[in-house]
Design a protein around this motif. Structure first.
Motif, PDB file in Angstrom:
ATOM      1  N   TRP A 136      -4.637  -4.700  -1.407  1.00 49.42           N
ATOM      2  CA  TRP A 136      -5.154  -4.192  -0.138  1.00 49.42           C
ATOM      3  C   TRP A 136      -5.375  -5.301   0.865  1.00 49.42           C
ATOM      4  O   TRP A 136      -5.348  -6.485   0.527  1.00 49.42           O
ATOM      5  CB  TRP A 136      -6.458  -3.430  -0.361  1.00 49.42           C
ATOM      6  CG  TRP A 136      -7.507  -4.182  -1.097  1.00 49.42           C
ATOM      7  CD1 TRP A 136      -7.762  -4.131  -2.423  1.00 49.42           C
ATOM      8  CD2 TRP A 136      -8.463  -5.117  -0.558  1.00 49.42           C
ATOM      9  NE1 TRP A 136      -8.795  -4.957  -2.759  1.00 49.42           N
ATOM     10  CE2 TRP A 136      -9.251  -5.571  -1.639  1.00 49.42           C
ATOM     11  CE3 TRP A 136      -8.737  -5.608   0.720  1.00 49.42           C
ATOM     12  CZ2 TRP A 136     -10.289  -6.482  -1.475  1.00 49.42           C
ATOM     13  CZ3 TRP A 136      -9.776  -6.518   0.880  1.00 49.42           C
ATOM     14  CH2 TRP A 136     -10.537  -6.949  -0.216  1.00 49.42           C
ATOM     15  N   LEU A 138      -7.817  -5.912   4.573  1.00 52.59           N
ATOM     16  CA  LEU A 138      -8.780  -5.395   5.531  1.00 52.59           C
ATOM     17  C   LEU A 138      -8.526  -6.067   6.876  1.00 52.59           C
ATOM     18  O   LEU A 138      -8.479  -7.288   6.961  1.00 52.59           O
ATOM     19  CB  LEU A 138     -10.212  -5.683   5.050  1.00 52.59           C
ATOM     20  CG  LEU A 138     -11.341  -5.257   5.988  1.00 52.59           C
ATOM     21  CD1 LEU A 138     -11.329  -3.757   6.188  1.00 52.59           C
ATOM     22  CD2 LEU A 138     -12.676  -5.687   5.396  1.00 52.59           C
ATOM     23  N   ALA A 155      -8.085  -0.533   6.926  1.00 53.91           N
ATOM     24  CA  ALA A 155      -7.690  -1.089   5.632  1.00 53.91           C
ATOM     25  C   ALA A 155      -6.310  -0.584   5.270  1.00 53.91           C
ATOM     26  O   ALA A 155      -5.979   0.571   5.518  1.00 53.91           O
ATOM     27  CB  ALA A 155      -8.691  -0.677   4.560  1.00 53.91           C
ATOM     28  N   MET A 156      -5.509  -1.470   4.707  1.00 51.15           N
ATOM     29  CA  MET A 156      -4.190  -1.060   4.234  1.00 51.15           C
ATOM     30  C   MET A 156      -4.138  -1.252   2.726  1.00 51.15           C
ATOM     31  O   MET A 156      -4.519  -2.302   2.219  1.00 51.15           O
ATOM     32  CB  MET A 156      -3.107  -1.913   4.904  1.00 51.15           C
ATOM     33  CG  MET A 156      -1.728  -1.603   4.370  1.00 51.15           C
ATOM     34  SD  MET A 156      -0.435  -2.437   5.281  1.00 51.15           S
ATOM     35  CE  MET A 156      -0.111  -3.863   4.270  1.00 51.15           C
ATOM     36  N   PHE A 157      -3.701  -0.218   2.027  1.00 54.02           N
ATOM     37  CA  PHE A 157      -3.548  -0.298   0.584  1.00 54.02           C
ATOM     38  C   PHE A 157      -2.080  -0.222   0.229  1.00 54.02           C
ATOM     39  O   PHE A 157      -1.332   0.546   0.812  1.00 54.02           O
ATOM     40  CB  PHE A 157      -4.287   0.858  -0.104  1.00 54.02           C
ATOM     41  CG  PHE A 157      -5.717   0.548  -0.419  1.00 54.02           C
ATOM     42  CD1 PHE A 157      -6.662   0.556   0.588  1.00 54.02           C
ATOM     43  CD2 PHE A 157      -6.109   0.238  -1.715  1.00 54.02           C
ATOM     44  CE1 PHE A 157      -7.985   0.255   0.312  1.00 54.02           C
ATOM     45  CE2 PHE A 157      -7.445  -0.061  -2.002  1.00 54.02           C
ATOM     46  CZ  PHE A 157      -8.384  -0.047  -0.980  1.00 54.02           C
ATOM     47  N   VAL A 175      -0.406   2.712   2.560  1.00 57.99           N
ATOM     48  CA  VAL A 175      -1.243   3.676   3.275  1.00 57.99           C
ATOM     49  C   VAL A 175      -2.302   2.954   4.079  1.00 57.99           C
ATOM     50  O   VAL A 175      -2.784   1.903   3.660  1.00 57.99           O
ATOM     51  CB  VAL A 175      -1.999   4.610   2.288  1.00 57.99           C
ATOM     52  CG1 VAL A 175      -1.967   6.007   2.785  1.00 57.99           C
ATOM     53  CG2 VAL A 175      -1.446   4.513   0.915  1.00 57.99           C
ATOM     54  N   GLU A 176      -2.684   3.574   5.205  1.00 54.51           N
ATOM     55  CA  GLU A 176      -3.689   2.965   6.056  1.00 54.51           C
ATOM     56  C   GLU A 176      -4.920   3.857   6.141  1.00 54.51           C
ATOM     57  O   GLU A 176      -4.804   5.086   6.085  1.00 54.51           O
ATOM     58  CB  GLU A 176      -3.084   2.809   7.452  1.00 54.51           C
ATOM     59  CG  GLU A 176      -3.897   1.975   8.404  1.00 54.51           C
ATOM     60  CD  GLU A 176      -3.347   2.017   9.820  1.00 54.51           C
ATOM     61  OE1 GLU A 176      -2.149   1.773   9.995  1.00 54.51           O
ATOM     62  OE2 GLU A 176      -4.137   2.306  10.734  1.00 54.51           O
ATOM     63  N   PHE A 177      -6.094   3.250   6.252  1.00 54.76           N
ATOM     64  CA  PHE A 177      -7.330   4.017   6.346  1.00 54.76           C
ATOM     65  C   PHE A 177      -8.246   3.475   7.429  1.00 54.76           C
ATOM     66  O   PHE A 177      -8.394   2.267   7.555  1.00 54.76           O
ATOM     67  CB  PHE A 177      -8.135   3.902   5.036  1.00 54.76           C
ATOM     68  CG  PHE A 177      -7.455   4.439   3.819  1.00 54.76           C
ATOM     69  CD1 PHE A 177      -6.709   3.594   3.005  1.00 54.76           C
ATOM     70  CD2 PHE A 177      -7.590   5.765   3.455  1.00 54.76           C
ATOM     71  CE1 PHE A 177      -6.090   4.070   1.861  1.00 54.76           C
ATOM     72  CE2 PHE A 177      -6.982   6.244   2.302  1.00 54.76           C
ATOM     73  CZ  PHE A 177      -6.231   5.404   1.506  1.00 54.76           C
TER      74      PHE A 177
END
Lengths: 200, 222
Positions: A136, A138, A155-157, A175-177
């Motif tokens: 991940w 941040l 955050a990108m995982f 994926v991005e959050f």
């Protein structure tokens, strides 16, 4: 009463006769190797070269070696399938008329490595895709083309999923959050955890 | 005796402090080009053009024919397009700056420098500082470039009872089906140990994000 793991078929009788004549030391080594590779599904325990050498050292020919190895693998696979207790294994092997030293060798190798092998076999799965890696990052977004002077955390995982199909290799899911999106994801993971907790 | 003479020339502009106007150091071409035609523009037409621009900025569709409809004998569609582009550029520049950093009086000062008619200045200011601003800001943030997000997460917890190699397994596995915003659906199994790792990492990043939000207010200067 424990399940009967072995029946004394003609080929087993033949194998037992061959096994009883083998040198104890070399027998233990062969057993060790078979045990180590028991959880590997489609792979040979011994390479062709190794099998040639084994014929020499054990003093038996090709077909005889084949029978001995297959039988030993079978005995151990059955022990694994039934999660056999050492005492039960010992008794049932003796019933097959294997000599004492050989029975002890098999039970010994089972007692030492059994737990490990069962663990590995339990985790074997039929599903083609497995989650293997979790990475991940941040970030803090400070601007975009239409807005300047921002402070937007994200955050990108990257989830590495291994596909067991030939030639597909590892897939990377990115994926991005935002904060609230990640929180939502976390809550779903917590629900799953509750289910897992309920099982133990 | 020697005398030094230093000549100071004014720029001819107002004595305002040397802050940068909201549109930047140089006046963008689109704005420069529109000033002359704008001065002759009728207030009604101006307002109609402004409505189209705000619609576009709020992310809704604007058709060219809507602009063409405003054509008249005094204003060809070309001139209208020049005015549209100029005003759009002007507003985009103003909206880039966060509300806290741009004061209304200074905004109007900059418009004055650009020779925008007083009448029009009020209308423009109401777009930037009025009650449509929050919608515009929201649309801006939503339209930023992003990696896919998780649209839908379906999951299942299974417990294996037996397999071809083991009579008793009793080992749980988690199955996940992730539908992403780019339309892809990923289905995969998560071994329990990996699941714990995932959960730990997500919690860790959440905590880091919270810490970041607390302290970044101090570090980043406006």
């Amino acid at each position: 009463m424990a399940a009967l793991m072995f029946t004394s078929t003609p080929s087993i009788k033949k194998a037992v006769a061959l096994i009883n004549k083998l040198d104890d030391g070399k027998f233990r080594l062969v057993l060790s190797r078979i045990m180590q590779r028991l959880h590997l599904k489609d792979e040979r325990t011994f390479s062709e070269e190794e099998e040639e050498k084994l014929q020499q050292t054990l003093g038996i020919d090709g077909p005889e070696l084949e029978l001995v190895l297959q039988t030993l693998e079978f005995l151990l696979q059955q022990a694994a399938y039934h999660a056999a207790k050492p005492a039960v294994l010992s008794q049932q092997l003796t019933q097959l008329e294997l000599e004492q030293a050989k029975v002890e060798a098999i039970v010994s190798v089972w007692t030492t490595n059994g737990r490990d092998v069962l663990q590995k076999l339990r985790q074997q799965t039929l599903h083609p895709s497995q989650l293997e890696d979790i990475n991940w990052r941040l970030n803090l977004q400070i601007a975009q083309s239409s807005v300047s002077k921002q402070k937007l955390p994200n955050a990108m995982f990257e989830l590495g999923v291994r596909d067991s199909e030939e030639g597909v290799g590892k897939k990377k899911i990115r994926v991005e959050f935002t904060h609230s999106e990640l929180y939502q994801f976390y809550n779903q993971l917590e629900m799953i955890q509750k289910q897992l907790d309920g099982l133990s | 005796m020697t005398m030094s003479i230093i000549q100071v020339t004014g720029t001819g502009k107002s004595f305002a402090n040397d802050r940068t106007p909201f549109y930047g150091v140089r006046v963008p071409t689109e704005i420069k080009t529109m000033i002359k035609p704008l001065s002759k523009l009728d207030k009604n037409i101006f307002r109609k053009i402004l409505v189209l621009i705000v619609t576009a900025i709020e992310g809704k569709e604007v058709e060219y024919k809507q602009l063409k409809e405003l054509e008249s004998k005094d204003f060809s569609e070309e001139v209208l397009s020049i005015i549209y582009s100029g005003l759009l550029k002007l507003l985009q520049n103003a909206l880039r700056v966060p509300l806290e950093s741009l004061k209304q009086e200074l905004f109007k000062e900059d418009l004055h420098e650009l020779q925008i008619p007083e009448d029009f200045q009020t209308d423009l200011a109401s777009v930037v500082f009025g009650n449509r601003r929050s919608t515009i800001d929201r649309v801006s943030i939503l339209s930023r470039p992003r990696l896919p997000q998780i649209d839908c997460l379906k999951w299942r917890v299974d417990v294996g009872i037996s397999t071809s190699v083991l009579n008793r397994v009793l080992e749980p596995t988690v199955l996940m089906e992730m539908t992403l915003s780019d339309g892809n659906i990923h289905t995969f199994e998560v071994p329990v140990s990996k699941f714990h790792e995932l959960r730990y990492n997500v919690a860790f990043v959440l905590k880091e994000m919270e810490d970041l939000e607390q302290r970044n207010v101090l570090k980043i200067k406006d």
